[in-house]
Design a protein around this motif. Sequence first.
Motif, PDB file in Angstrom:
ATOM      1  N   THR A 286      -7.748   3.708   4.694  1.00  0.00           N
ATOM      2  CA  THR A 286      -7.143   2.302   4.881  1.00  0.00           C
ATOM      3  C   THR A 286      -6.592   2.248   6.144  1.00  0.00           C
ATOM      4  OG1 THR A 286      -4.978   3.004   4.027  1.00  0.00           O
ATOM      5  CG2 THR A 286      -6.566   2.443   2.245  1.00  0.00           C
ATOM      6  N   SER A 444      -6.388 -10.453  -7.392  1.00  0.00           N
ATOM      7  CA  SER A 444      -5.724  -9.360  -7.068  1.00  0.00           C
ATOM      8  C   SER A 444      -6.261  -8.076  -7.837  1.00  0.00           C
ATOM      9  CB  SER A 444      -4.352  -9.484  -7.978  1.00  0.00           C
ATOM     10  OG  SER A 444      -4.289 -10.217  -9.103  1.00  0.00           O
ATOM     11  N   GLU A 473      -2.662  -5.011  -5.043  1.00  0.00           N
ATOM     12  CA  GLU A 473      -3.269  -5.651  -3.750  1.00  0.00           C
ATOM     13  C   GLU A 473      -3.711  -6.978  -4.162  1.00  0.00           C
ATOM     14  OE1 GLU A 473      -4.824  -2.034  -0.933  1.00  0.00           O
ATOM     15  OE2 GLU A 473      -6.446  -3.090  -2.281  1.00  0.00           O
ATOM     16  N   TRP A 481      -7.006  -7.671   1.915  1.00  0.00           N
ATOM     17  CA  TRP A 481      -6.307  -7.123   0.855  1.00  0.00           C
ATOM     18  C   TRP A 481      -4.693  -6.860   1.335  1.00  0.00           C
ATOM     19  CZ3 TRP A 481      -7.532  -8.163  -4.111  1.00  0.00           C
ATOM     20  CH2 TRP A 481      -8.799  -8.195  -4.451  1.00  0.00           C
ATOM     21  N   PRO A 483      -0.912  -5.011   0.248  1.00  0.00           N
ATOM     22  CA  PRO A 483      -0.446  -4.341  -0.966  1.00  0.00           C
ATOM     23  C   PRO A 483       0.872  -5.175  -1.325  1.00  0.00           C
ATOM     24  CG  PRO A 483       0.391  -3.297   1.223  1.00  0.00           C
ATOM     25  CD  PRO A 483      -0.420  -4.501   1.765  1.00  0.00           C
ATOM     26  N   GLU A 511      -3.110   6.362  -1.809  1.00  0.00           N
ATOM     27  CA  GLU A 511      -3.988   5.075  -2.186  1.00  0.00           C
ATOM     28  C   GLU A 511      -5.394   5.835  -2.669  1.00  0.00           C
ATOM     29  OE1 GLU A 511      -3.481   1.413   0.369  1.00  0.00           O
ATOM     30  OE2 GLU A 511      -3.178   3.171   1.537  1.00  0.00           O
ATOM     31  N   LYS A 514      -8.950   1.846  -5.839  1.00  0.00           N
ATOM     32  CA  LYS A 514      -8.636   0.310  -5.534  1.00  0.00           C
ATOM     33  C   LYS A 514      -9.693  -0.630  -6.462  1.00  0.00           C
ATOM     34  CE  LYS A 514      -7.093   1.109  -1.019  1.00  0.00           C
ATOM     35  NZ  LYS A 514      -5.999  -0.002  -0.674  1.00  0.00           N
TER      36      LYS A 514
END
Length: 558
Positions: A286, A444, A473, A481, A483, A511, A514
């Motif tokens: 990320t 989301s 997210e 996206w 957070p 993380e 996802k």
Amino acid sequence: MLHLTSPVSTSSSQTIRPFAAASLYGIAQRGRHLLAIDARTGYLFEIDPIDGSMRVLNTHNATDFLDTTGIAIAGNTLWFTQHESVCFCSLEGDLKPQLFTTLPYAADGITVWETAIYVSCNGTDSIHVFSSNTRKEITRLLAPGIGREHLTIRGEELWVSDRTEQTVFCLDRATGEIDFSVLTPFPCPTGLAFFTDPNTGREQLYVAYTFEEPFIRDNPNATPNHEIQYRDAAFIHPLYVCYEPERRYTRSNGFLVEMSYVEEIAPLDAIDLTDLEWRIALPAETHRQKLHSVEPIGIPFAEEIIDGQRVAVFNIERLTTNDRFVFGWKALLEVWSIKYQFEPRDGDRVPELDPELRNRYTLDDDELAMDTDIIRRAAVDAPGDETNLLRRMYNIRNFVYDKLAYGIKPQIDPPDVVIRRGVASCGEYLGLLLAIARLNGIASRTVGRYKCPQQPHARNVPLEPDFNHVWMEFYLPGWGWLPMESNPDDINEGGPYPTRFFMGLAWYHAEMAKGIPFETICSRGERLTKEVVAIGELAINHVRFVVLDELIPNPEPK
């Protein structure tokens, strides 16, 4: 990939821990030194940030400075805040305080620019600006956060640290508008100052921190002799800031971390499974997290990509009641604190949500009770009449915080049960947030899975979190996206709530997974649900973090 400078270690020359310091509030540069005030003892410390040496300047009248919460220096004059008073004294004389003015509430931080005296006051939610010549208030600026704030000035910038927000804000000195904000690596910042090294000319932002930390005390008079107590933590640490306006985020102090996730097979009931595939999500790549390497523990794994996420697949031919396996992965990560710099106007007139995202991330695909009356009513009440996407999401978060209080539960209940009960774990906060956001057409998804224990000074020491953790997210069309934490900002009954983790994450978030399950098992190609056999009934998980180094963020290559 992010280009790293040589890793920066948190050595004694960078983390400044003055002897006898109990409650550091306010710091300022004077020549080759930093001055720092201790609110509890009244000590005015003079500190060399290069080697950490220190002395107390006000040895004869430290009691005159008790409860001082902010300091600033202009020439040979020391300005400081004490209770509701703003005071000053000469640094060349006997340090005898003189009253400048008083506020209706406690004055917190102070800084000086030419003849303007800036004073923060949590009671008025303002930064008051006075003239040093007339002693009258010139103007007021709106405080950027909700907590007690401390100030320093650099050129046209007013920098503000907020104790509750765990954030440093950079404001326009004249208008008070926020240019950007950045998360601090430690909680409870209580002062900040820029220091220019006289030897190199290099400028560094230092931040003071004051809080209580738990420790294990060996008490020979107790049985058992080890007991939990709390002690003062008061220190000064560099804050490294990397603001990238084109990418709309800031990153701050990062850490090189080794994370291990391991399953120990220990069935509770009799089992006999064949052709077992055990999938465990790997850390994600990320803006704030980079995966340098990953290696297997115990048995090898193959790797799959599921919805863009890397997943380790462990194959076990047969698993019976008496079989024992220990397997998992070890990853080397760099993790940073990140804060996205979007303003409310960025949520106006956003593009239409992509149909693929709408079909996947606005539907009830995880027992979110989105068809129940109580959740549908909540989805109407939470955003109010707001049409701006960012404000709607902010209102939804605050609505959920108003309805829930944090508490650990042995299982995750659906949102309709949770909102009636009013007490929820992080996963239950998340479920309610997802349900309301999706019913409002806001895409989301779930993110997690663990947080490194917040002990970045404990280098090369195994750190084991007590719980897993999930957050979310939400999707801002035209960007991507963003957070948002599930429950940690729910710290005040009825608000106001900090925004530190609204579009932001601290360095200690790891993380992975996802929008996909973190861990699944299949036998003979069929996924095993928890009704058939739960992973928690098959194995004991072991999670370990090791903080290896501190890193300075550099701008990412374009």
